[in-house]
Enzyme design. Sequence first.
Site, short mmCIF file in Angstrom:
data_model
loop_
_atom_site.label_atom_id
_atom_site.label_comp_id
_atom_site.label_asym_id
_atom_site.label_seq_id
_atom_site.Cartn_x
_atom_site.Cartn_y
_atom_site.Cartn_z
N GLU A 85 0.83 -1.21 0.00
CA GLU A 85 0.00 0.00 0.00
C GLU A 85 0.87 1.26 0.00
OE1 GLU A 85 -3.10 -0.01 3.01
OE2 GLU A 85 -3.25 2.17 2.92
N LYS A 280 -7.00 -1.04 11.72
CA LYS A 280 -6.41 -1.45 10.43
C LYS A 280 -5.17 -0.60 10.16
CE LYS A 280 -5.92 -1.44 5.76
NZ LYS A 280 -5.00 -0.61 4.98
N ASP A 296 4.36 -14.75 11.34
CA ASP A 296 3.08 -15.20 10.77
C ASP A 296 2.02 -14.10 10.95
OD1 ASP A 296 0.58 -16.34 10.39
OD2 ASP A 296 1.11 -18.23 11.34
N HIS A 393 -2.25 10.66 0.61
CA HIS A 393 -2.42 9.34 0.03
C HIS A 393 -2.35 9.41 -1.50
CE1 HIS A 393 -3.58 5.18 0.51
NE2 HIS A 393 -4.35 5.33 -0.55
#
Length: 438
Positions: A85, A280, A296, A393
Amino acid sequence: MDKRIDGFSKLSKEEKIDWITRTHFKNSSAAASQLSSYWNSDPSLQTKHDEFIENTLTNFYMPLGVAPNFLINESLFTLPMVIEESSVVAAAGNAAKFWLNKGGFKTVVIDTLKVGQVHFMYKGNPKLLYAFFEKNKKTLLHATSELTQKMELRGGGIVSLDLVSKTTALHNYYQLNVRFKTADAMGANFINSCLESLATTFENLAAKETFFMEKEASIEIVMSILSNYVPECLVKASVSCSLDEIEHQEGLSGKKFAEKIVQAVAIASCETFRAVTHNKGIMNGVDALIIATGNDFRAIEAGVHAYAARNGQYTSLSKASIIDDQFTMELILPLALGTVGGLTKLHPMVGWSMELLGNPDAKKLMEIVAVAGLAQNFAALRSLVTSGIQKGHMKMHLFNILNQLGAKSVQKEAALNYFKKNTVSVKAVSDFLHSNET
Ligand code: MEV
């Protein structure tokens, strides 16, 4: 074309590619050469990657970026981040810079306990079961000693073993609940081996007791497995500075900026829709480091979100406050990480990332990962409460848009210049490219 196949795993890599591309693609030779174009030119390196999983056809790239200037407990770190991202790495670097001259990040490992369970069914008298368990607890533990000896030398081992009745949640359901320390290993194999050995010994001992021999009272093991929920394997990261130290942020005074961050965290604490996105953002930083260090990320994600809902409502993982003109943000995360075993020795880029971090042990890595999460959270909130997320962004996304639209390098250069002062959108970039055709 029949898409069923028997014995696929037994085919050679070339045969697998041949079957896959002929069966599923319009242009099979283009599909096959796309796969081979992603192979590493060093065959031994490629074999290493092939052998991580089954039926490997090629590699799937993720970029590895770095975010420098992280001051953590007075030491400087550059973080390796593997993420697809755009703007996450830049955000990490900006947050690191913001806190660099304000004392940096402070961290502490709260505990490192991990849990595993032997789940079983028992229909008989609970008192008899508890008495049997107490009588045999030492023997049960002794049965794992071959497995635990080495781990004990490294400071780990089994910390507790309890019989737990879960019969109010599910008829006849009990468990052996085992808490472990696994030193610098994530410990999945160690924990699962111990649990399976406990389960076998438990069953064998029970088979010798007459009261368990009645059909009704027999013990039936369902499964033995570690838990990825690790609410006792916790690390805390925090940042703190006085309001005076905070520079103006996009027209907001330092005080107003800090107040808005506190409000944003309060919203994420009481509103699930926001909490999920808030967390998130934290995981953007966490996962990027987890992947770079060969841990992991599915286990970490599952455990972190369960922890965020530990009190019955999914809530913000971070906290923010202003007390006596002191602005503080903190993040507590459950992180069961390893710096030995698993991919850590096998993946050359994991070795590289670990060296970049100064070859941390598991506790230090927990601290660094928590910092990455907190930095990312701070950076996201910083944008959200000031200019909004899209400005930064879309700037970062500009490259992706230019590539998508097939811009040539001269056009890219001109676009980067033009969009320093203009708002980025797919349409704006497309219009720009049309009027700057070469
Ligand atoms: C985007 O990947 C992450 C954010 O949505 C996090 C947040 O909203 O706090 C920016």
